[in-house]
Write a protein that holds these residues in place. Structure first.
Motif, short mmCIF file in Angstrom:
data_model
loop_
_atom_site.label_atom_id
_atom_site.label_comp_id
_atom_site.label_asym_id
_atom_site.label_seq_id
_atom_site.Cartn_x
_atom_site.Cartn_y
_atom_site.Cartn_z
N PRO A 130 0.83 -1.20 0.00
CA PRO A 130 0.00 0.00 0.00
C PRO A 130 0.87 1.26 0.00
CG PRO A 130 -0.55 -1.46 1.82
CD PRO A 130 0.62 -2.05 1.14
N PRO A 131 0.29 2.39 -0.38
CA PRO A 131 1.07 3.62 -0.42
C PRO A 131 1.84 3.83 0.88
CG PRO A 131 -1.11 4.01 -1.28
CD PRO A 131 -1.09 2.60 -0.80
N VAL A 132 3.11 4.24 0.73
CA VAL A 132 3.91 4.46 1.93
C VAL A 132 3.78 5.89 2.43
CG1 VAL A 132 5.58 2.64 1.45
CG2 VAL A 132 5.95 4.92 0.51
N SER A 133 3.32 6.78 1.58
CA SER A 133 3.17 8.14 2.05
C SER A 133 2.19 8.85 1.14
CB SER A 133 4.51 8.87 2.01
OG SER A 133 5.01 8.86 0.70
N SER A 134 1.60 9.88 1.64
CA SER A 134 0.71 10.65 0.79
C SER A 134 0.65 12.07 1.30
CB SER A 134 -0.68 10.03 0.78
OG SER A 134 -1.49 10.61 1.74
N SER A 135 0.41 12.96 0.39
CA SER A 135 0.41 14.36 0.78
C SER A 135 -0.56 15.13 -0.10
CB SER A 135 1.82 14.92 0.61
OG SER A 135 1.81 16.30 0.76
N PRO A 136 -1.56 15.77 0.48
CA PRO A 136 -2.48 16.54 -0.33
C PRO A 136 -1.84 17.84 -0.80
CG PRO A 136 -3.05 16.69 1.99
CD PRO A 136 -1.85 15.81 1.89
N GLY A 137 -2.32 18.37 -1.85
CA GLY A 137 -1.77 19.63 -2.33
C GLY A 137 -2.79 20.35 -3.19
N GLY A 138 -2.55 21.63 -3.50
CA GLY A 138 -3.35 22.34 -4.46
C GLY A 138 -4.57 23.02 -3.89
N GLY A 139 -4.77 22.96 -2.62
CA GLY A 139 -5.87 23.71 -2.03
C GLY A 139 -7.13 22.88 -1.92
N THR A 140 -8.07 23.42 -1.21
CA THR A 140 -9.27 22.67 -0.90
C THR A 140 -10.19 22.57 -2.09
OG1 THR A 140 -9.08 23.75 1.20
CG2 THR A 140 -11.05 22.46 0.86
N ASN A 170 -10.20 21.78 -5.19
CA ASN A 170 -9.89 21.75 -6.62
C ASN A 170 -8.44 21.42 -6.92
OD1 ASN A 170 -8.71 24.00 -5.72
ND2 ASN A 170 -9.56 25.39 -7.27
N GLY A 171 -7.78 20.79 -6.00
CA GLY A 171 -6.39 20.45 -6.25
C GLY A 171 -6.23 18.99 -6.60
N CYS A 172 -5.14 18.44 -6.18
CA CYS A 172 -4.86 17.03 -6.43
C CYS A 172 -4.09 16.45 -5.26
CB CYS A 172 -4.07 16.85 -7.74
SG CYS A 172 -2.57 17.84 -7.85
N THR A 173 -4.10 15.15 -5.22
CA THR A 173 -3.38 14.43 -4.17
C THR A 173 -2.42 13.47 -4.85
OG1 THR A 173 -5.37 14.51 -2.83
CG2 THR A 173 -3.68 12.95 -2.16
N ALA A 174 -1.24 13.34 -4.29
CA ALA A 174 -0.29 12.36 -4.84
C ALA A 174 0.04 11.33 -3.77
CB ALA A 174 0.99 13.04 -5.31
N THR A 175 0.01 10.07 -4.17
CA THR A 175 0.46 9.00 -3.27
C THR A 175 1.47 8.16 -4.03
OG1 THR A 175 -1.36 7.59 -3.99
CG2 THR A 175 -1.70 8.85 -1.96
N VAL A 176 2.36 7.55 -3.31
CA VAL A 176 3.37 6.73 -3.97
C VAL A 176 3.37 5.33 -3.37
CG1 VAL A 176 5.21 7.59 -2.45
CG2 VAL A 176 5.82 6.59 -4.65
N SER A 177 3.48 4.35 -4.24
CA SER A 177 3.68 2.97 -3.76
C SER A 177 4.99 2.47 -4.34
CB SER A 177 2.51 2.08 -4.15
OG SER A 177 2.36 2.05 -5.54
N VAL A 178 5.65 1.63 -3.59
CA VAL A 178 7.02 1.26 -3.92
C VAL A 178 7.15 -0.26 -3.99
CG1 VAL A 178 9.39 1.24 -3.03
CG2 VAL A 178 8.02 3.33 -2.92
N ASN A 179 7.85 -0.71 -5.00
CA ASN A 179 8.25 -2.11 -5.10
C ASN A 179 9.78 -2.12 -4.97
OD1 ASN A 179 8.39 -4.81 -5.61
ND2 ASN A 179 7.63 -4.71 -7.70
N ALA A 234 4.20 15.74 -3.09
CA ALA A 234 3.20 16.81 -2.96
C ALA A 234 2.69 17.15 -4.35
CB ALA A 234 3.83 18.04 -2.30
N CYS A 235 1.39 17.29 -4.47
CA CYS A 235 0.79 17.51 -5.79
C CYS A 235 0.24 18.92 -5.91
CB CYS A 235 -0.36 16.51 -5.99
SG CYS A 235 -0.97 16.44 -7.69
N SER A 236 0.45 19.54 -7.06
CA SER A 236 -0.26 20.80 -7.31
C SER A 236 -0.86 20.76 -8.71
CB SER A 236 0.66 22.01 -7.13
OG SER A 236 1.71 21.94 -8.02
N ALA A 237 -2.08 21.22 -8.81
CA ALA A 237 -2.77 21.23 -10.10
C ALA A 237 -2.42 22.50 -10.86
CB ALA A 237 -4.27 21.16 -9.87
N ALA A 238 -2.37 22.38 -12.19
CA ALA A 238 -2.05 23.57 -13.01
C ALA A 238 -3.26 24.49 -13.05
CB ALA A 238 -1.68 23.13 -14.40
#
Ligand code: XIL
Length: 454
Positions: free
Chosen positions: A351-361, A363-372, A450-454
């Motif tokens: 499962p994702p090891v970390s996640s961080s919301p970004g881009g504001g409430t 209307n932004g985006c969220t990025a999560t990463v999973s690792v093999n 961390a994710c930011s939407a254009a």
């Protein structure tokens, strides 16, 4: 070889989600699949849906410019038609020969195409020396073959057909008899474990034919996959060859979906279709794949009809002169039509090891990463999920851990710590996601996107 080409009836229904084609973030590099305009080739159109479109390739044809012209324009995944099989790669026990396969891999790397490996263990096209073996001597030769060939191509293969065609036709739902099977029923899981150890970055698939609809054979495979997943045997994907004699079975999509629901990726691996309703049949296969979010892509078993192993049946998308057939147009239109825009989720990673919301409430985006992670390297899969509004471009800030070196990436443009969408995956509908990934040497510690939407 004789085989039953299974046909079927029925249309597949689509979830109508129109894919808006990327509004690219300002300044983002435009990197279209195969250098083509979005939506005008099989590869680019599949990529817009987060999928690949591939073909089987014969090394001996790479000197034919008509052949390579179509290959490099239309396809972004390659399966060697024969060159990675056991008889080709280990013609004498313990002596490995990669001439044809290496040529194909080099071509793929030079043209930005990914590779499906085919096939590590198969009861057909065994070298003569292996055909004459049995018992523990054969078992150890099998495992040595898997380890050596998967090791030779480590880091270069998107997915391996670790085992091909191990189930019996007909109603038994059981294994096919072969010298491989007679080494013990656990030969398949042993092969998957050996392949994982040899190339931890490759997805590991089981591949078969006449498993395209829900039937005794596909249910036998289904039960094996379910068992493997429950016991932690490393299987990531199931390949459906789909050598069809007309429309796909009416339960084709439902069959893909039931495998996907086990947590594995599904792939159409050797598609070719004979018969008068060829164009509709191709379109239906494409629509089924697009309707199953874990259907990662489609591979046709050759380019031109004259390249097909089904001599005289003309089951492919291009005629003998390299012209696009009606089936090509139907396939392209289906790829450009409605369908799920989500990418395939990671299937073998923790499962994702970390996640961080970004881009504001909102209307932004969220990025999560999973690792093999494996000894000395890792693959990171980053999922970008849109918030409550659609986004038209994104950038993920994700520093590479110190000591790690990125050796390859896909579905993304990188500038230092900034990872930005490419042309076809910038637009993400509200609540939907797309994924990009990279492979690196070193250790994946402290990845915190961390994710930011254009
Ligand atoms: C076929 C090749 O296309 C032929 O050139 C070869 O003579 C026989 O094998 N299922 C598979 C493929 O998994 O490897 C087969 O390819 C077709 C059936």
């Amino acid at each position: 070889m004789t085989r039953t080409i299974r046909g079927g009836r029925g249309r597949l229904r689509l979830a109508v989600t129109l894919a808006a084609v990327s509004a690219v973030a300002a300044g983002a590099a435009v990197a279209l699949a195969s250098g083509a305009e979005a939506g005008s080739t099989l590869g680019a159109s599949a990529a817009e849906k987060g999928r690949y479109f591939g073909t089987a390739v014969a090394a001996g044809k790479l000197s034919n410019s008509q052949y390579t012209g179509i290959l490099d324009r239309e396809f972004n995944m390659i399966t060697p038609e024969n060159e990675m099989k056991w008889d080709a790669t280990e013609p004498t026990q313990g002596q490995f020969r990669y001439t044809g396969a290496d040529q194909i891999v080099a071509h793929a790397q030079a043209h930005g195409q990914r590779m499906r490996g085919h096939a590590l263990l198969w009861y057909q096209q065994e070298p003569g020396w292996a055909q004459n073996m049995s018992g523990s001597a054969l078992r150890s030769a099998m495992m040595n073959h898997v380890t050596t060939v998967a090791g030779h191509y480590k880091g270069k293969i998107y997915a391996w057909d670790v085992v091909n065609e191990a189930f019996a036709d007909g109603n038994s739902g059981g294994r096919r008899d072969s010298n491989l099977q007679r080494t013990g029923n656990d030969w398949i899981e042993a092969a998957f474990r050996a392949a994982r150890a040899a190339d931890p970055g490759a997805k590991l698939c089981y591949n078969d034919y006449n498993t395209d609809g829900i039937n005794a054979k596909s249910t036998g495979v289904y039960n094996m996959v379910k068992d493997f997943r429950s016991r932690g045997v490393p299987i990531d994907c199931v390949g459906f060859q789909s050598h069809l004699g007309g429309l796909p079975p009416s339960d084709y999509q439902a069959n893909l979906q039931r495998f996907a629901d086990l947590g594995v990726e599904v792939q159409i691996t050797e598609l070719d279709i004979s018969g008068s309703n060829q164009a509709t049949a191709y379109a239906n296969v494409v629509k089924a794949c697009l309707n199953v979010s874990r259907c990662a892509g489609i591979t046709t078993w050759g380019i031109r009809d004259s390249d097909s192993w089904r001599t005289g049946e003309n089951p492919l998308l291009f005629d003998a002169n390299g012209n696009k057939k009606a089936a090509y147009t139907a396939t392209l239109n289906a790829l450009n039509g409605p369908g799920s825009t989500v990418s395939t989720p990671p299937v073998s990673s923790p499962p994702p090891v970390s996640s961080s919301p970004g881009g504001g409430t909102g209307n932004g985006c969220t990025a999560t990463v999973s690792v093999n992670q494996w000894e000395g390297g890792f693959v990171a899969t980053v999922r970008v999920t849109a918030g409550s509004s659609a986004i038209n471009g994104w950038t993920v800030t994700l520093p590479v851990p110190s000591g790690a070196t990125v050796t390859g990436s896909w579905n993304v443009t990188r500038s230092g710590n900034s990872w930005t969408n490419v042309s076809y995956n910038g637009h993400v509908e509200a609540g939907q996601y797309t994924e990009f990934g990279f492979q690196a040497t070193g250790t994946a510690s402290g990845l915190n996107p961390a994710c930011s939407a254009a």
